[in-house]
Design a protein around this motif. Structure first.
Motif, PDB file in Angstrom:
ATOM      1  N   LEU A   1       0.825  -1.211   0.000  1.00 33.77           N
ATOM      2  CA  LEU A   1       0.000   0.000   0.000  1.00 33.77           C
ATOM      3  C   LEU A   1       0.857   1.257   0.000  1.00 33.77           C
ATOM      4  O   LEU A   1       0.389   2.329  -0.376  1.00 33.77           O
ATOM      5  CB  LEU A   1      -0.933   0.008   1.210  1.00 33.77           C
ATOM      6  CG  LEU A   1      -1.960  -1.124   1.253  1.00 33.77           C
ATOM      7  CD1 LEU A   1      -2.786  -1.045   2.531  1.00 33.77           C
ATOM      8  CD2 LEU A   1      -2.871  -1.088   0.032  1.00 33.77           C
ATOM      9  N   LEU A   2       2.118   1.125   0.460  1.00 41.39           N
ATOM     10  CA  LEU A   2       3.081   2.226   0.444  1.00 41.39           C
ATOM     11  C   LEU A   2       4.396   1.702  -0.132  1.00 41.39           C
ATOM     12  O   LEU A   2       4.691   0.514  -0.031  1.00 41.39           O
ATOM     13  CB  LEU A   2       3.305   2.764   1.865  1.00 41.39           C
ATOM     14  CG  LEU A   2       2.122   3.467   2.528  1.00 41.39           C
ATOM     15  CD1 LEU A   2       2.451   3.803   3.984  1.00 41.39           C
ATOM     16  CD2 LEU A   2       1.744   4.730   1.767  1.00 41.39           C
ATOM     17  N   PRO A   3       5.215   2.579  -0.731  1.00 38.75           N
ATOM     18  CA  PRO A   3       6.487   2.148  -1.299  1.00 38.75           C
ATOM     19  C   PRO A   3       7.344   1.397  -0.274  1.00 38.75           C
ATOM     20  O   PRO A   3       7.324   1.701   0.921  1.00 38.75           O
ATOM     21  CB  PRO A   3       7.157   3.460  -1.717  1.00 38.75           C
ATOM     22  CG  PRO A   3       6.025   4.414  -1.923  1.00 38.75           C
ATOM     23  CD  PRO A   3       4.984   4.013  -0.914  1.00 38.75           C
ATOM     24  N   GLY A   4       8.092   0.412  -0.777  1.00 41.82           N
ATOM     25  CA  GLY A   4       8.973  -0.355   0.084  1.00 41.82           C
ATOM     26  C   GLY A   4       8.238  -1.260   1.053  1.00 41.82           C
ATOM     27  O   GLY A   4       8.800  -1.696   2.047  1.00 41.82           O
TER      28      GLY A   4
ATOM     29  N   PRO B   1       9.857 -11.378  -0.148  1.00 42.56           N
ATOM     30  CA  PRO B   1      11.034 -10.632   0.311  1.00 42.56           C
ATOM     31  C   PRO B   1      10.834  -9.132   0.091  1.00 42.56           C
ATOM     32  O   PRO B   1      10.340  -8.723  -0.953  1.00 42.56           O
ATOM     33  CB  PRO B   1      12.167 -11.174  -0.561  1.00 42.56           C
ATOM     34  CG  PRO B   1      11.497 -11.724  -1.772  1.00 42.56           C
ATOM     35  CD  PRO B   1      10.109 -12.107  -1.376  1.00 42.56           C
ATOM     36  N   THR B   2      11.149  -8.340   1.101  1.00 43.48           N
ATOM     37  CA  THR B   2      11.081  -6.887   0.961  1.00 43.48           C
ATOM     38  C   THR B   2      12.409  -6.308   1.446  1.00 43.48           C
ATOM     39  O   THR B   2      13.214  -7.012   2.050  1.00 43.48           O
ATOM     40  CB  THR B   2       9.934  -6.273   1.796  1.00 43.48           C
ATOM     41  OG1 THR B   2      10.301  -6.264   3.173  1.00 43.48           O
ATOM     42  CG2 THR B   2       8.630  -7.014   1.599  1.00 43.48           C
ATOM     43  N   ILE B   3      12.614  -5.047   1.207  1.00 44.80           N
ATOM     44  CA  ILE B   3      13.854  -4.382   1.602  1.00 44.80           C
ATOM     45  C   ILE B   3      14.052  -4.396   3.118  1.00 44.80           C
ATOM     46  O   ILE B   3      15.170  -4.324   3.613  1.00 44.80           O
ATOM     47  CB  ILE B   3      13.890  -2.942   1.036  1.00 44.80           C
ATOM     48  CG1 ILE B   3      15.278  -2.370   1.130  1.00 44.80           C
ATOM     49  CG2 ILE B   3      12.876  -2.064   1.723  1.00 44.80           C
ATOM     50  CD1 ILE B   3      15.509  -1.148   0.294  1.00 44.80           C
ATOM     51  N   LYS B   4      12.978  -4.525   3.877  1.00 47.94           N
ATOM     52  CA  LYS B   4      13.042  -4.506   5.346  1.00 47.94           C
ATOM     53  C   LYS B   4      12.856  -5.879   5.976  1.00 47.94           C
ATOM     54  O   LYS B   4      12.742  -5.996   7.184  1.00 47.94           O
ATOM     55  CB  LYS B   4      11.983  -3.554   5.910  1.00 47.94           C
ATOM     56  CG  LYS B   4      12.188  -2.118   5.506  1.00 47.94           C
ATOM     57  CD  LYS B   4      13.424  -1.547   6.162  1.00 47.94           C
ATOM     58  CE  LYS B   4      13.542  -0.076   5.831  1.00 47.94           C
ATOM     59  NZ  LYS B   4      14.625   0.561   6.505  1.00 47.94           N
ATOM     60  N   GLY B   5      12.813  -6.932   5.175  1.00 50.49           N
ATOM     61  CA  GLY B   5      12.628  -8.276   5.705  1.00 50.49           C
ATOM     62  C   GLY B   5      11.500  -8.993   5.007  1.00 50.49           C
ATOM     63  O   GLY B   5      10.809  -8.426   4.159  1.00 50.49           O
ATOM     64  N   GLN B   6      11.312 -10.242   5.359  1.00 49.87           N
ATOM     65  CA  GLN B   6      10.317 -11.072   4.698  1.00 49.87           C
ATOM     66  C   GLN B   6       8.944 -10.941   5.342  1.00 49.87           C
ATOM     67  O   GLN B   6       8.821 -10.884   6.560  1.00 49.87           O
ATOM     68  CB  GLN B   6      10.733 -12.543   4.763  1.00 49.87           C
ATOM     69  CG  GLN B   6      11.977 -12.858   3.993  1.00 49.87           C
ATOM     70  CD  GLN B   6      12.339 -14.328   4.084  1.00 49.87           C
ATOM     71  OE1 GLN B   6      11.958 -15.018   5.021  1.00 49.87           O
ATOM     72  NE2 GLN B   6      13.085 -14.808   3.109  1.00 49.87           N
ATOM     73  N   ILE B   7       7.930 -10.918   4.476  1.00 50.29           N
ATOM     74  CA  ILE B   7       6.545 -11.066   4.911  1.00 50.29           C
ATOM     75  C   ILE B   7       6.218 -12.539   4.704  1.00 50.29           C
ATOM     76  O   ILE B   7       6.395 -13.064   3.605  1.00 50.29           O
ATOM     77  CB  ILE B   7       5.591 -10.179   4.093  1.00 50.29           C
ATOM     78  CG1 ILE B   7       5.948  -8.712   4.288  1.00 50.29           C
ATOM     79  CG2 ILE B   7       4.136 -10.461   4.484  1.00 50.29           C
ATOM     80  CD1 ILE B   7       5.211  -7.775   3.353  1.00 50.29           C
ATOM     81  N   ARG B   8       5.799 -13.201   5.761  1.00 47.32           N
ATOM     82  CA  ARG B   8       5.476 -14.630   5.692  1.00 47.32           C
ATOM     83  C   ARG B   8       3.989 -14.834   5.963  1.00 47.32           C
ATOM     84  O   ARG B   8       3.427 -14.184   6.836  1.00 47.32           O
ATOM     85  CB  ARG B   8       6.281 -15.417   6.716  1.00 47.32           C
ATOM     86  CG  ARG B   8       7.754 -15.412   6.463  1.00 47.32           C
ATOM     87  CD  ARG B   8       8.485 -16.236   7.536  1.00 47.32           C
ATOM     88  NE  ARG B   8       9.858 -16.443   7.171  1.00 47.32           N
ATOM     89  CZ  ARG B   8      10.298 -17.423   6.382  1.00 47.32           C
ATOM     90  NH1 ARG B   8       9.454 -18.288   5.884  1.00 47.32           N
ATOM     91  NH2 ARG B   8      11.571 -17.538   6.090  1.00 47.32           N
TER      92      ARG B   8
END
Length: 105
Positions: free
Chosen positions: A5-8, A29-36
């Protein structure tokens, strides 16, 4: 699915749509860690475990599988809201961490 919903992936919408699938797993995988995300969909119970990376926010939705249901998040009763004109319920905004969400219907 899982939608930024927001960048990054600062904020994400988690709105699974399994239809007749009995389970699903996803790792984003995202720049700040994984969403599981892990979901188990069986008769009378819908179980979702979601992990949101630190300092991130999420909007969580569950499918409306029955008119009567109870939702718990990490064992505590969770307030929900029906989504207007859609077969979903909203749990609102959840912060980072691991959430085990169980809906019994």
């Amino acid at each position: 699915g899982i939608e930024p919903l927001l960048p990054g992936f600062e904020k994400v919408r988690i709105k699974p749509q399994l239809a007749s699938l009995p389970w699903a797993k996803a790792v984003i995988p995202t720049i700040k860690g994984q969403i599981r995300l892990e979901i188990e969909n069986k008769k009378g119970e819908y179980r979702m475990q979601v992990t949101i990376p630190a300092n991130r926010e999420s909007e969580i939705y569950l499918p409306l599988l029955s008119k009567k249901y109870e939702v718990r998040n990490n064992g505590s009763l969770q307030k929900t809201t029906l989504v207007k004109d859609a077969p979903f319920i909203s749990l609102g905004s959840l912060t980072s961490g691991t959430h085990t969400i169980i809906m019994r219907y």
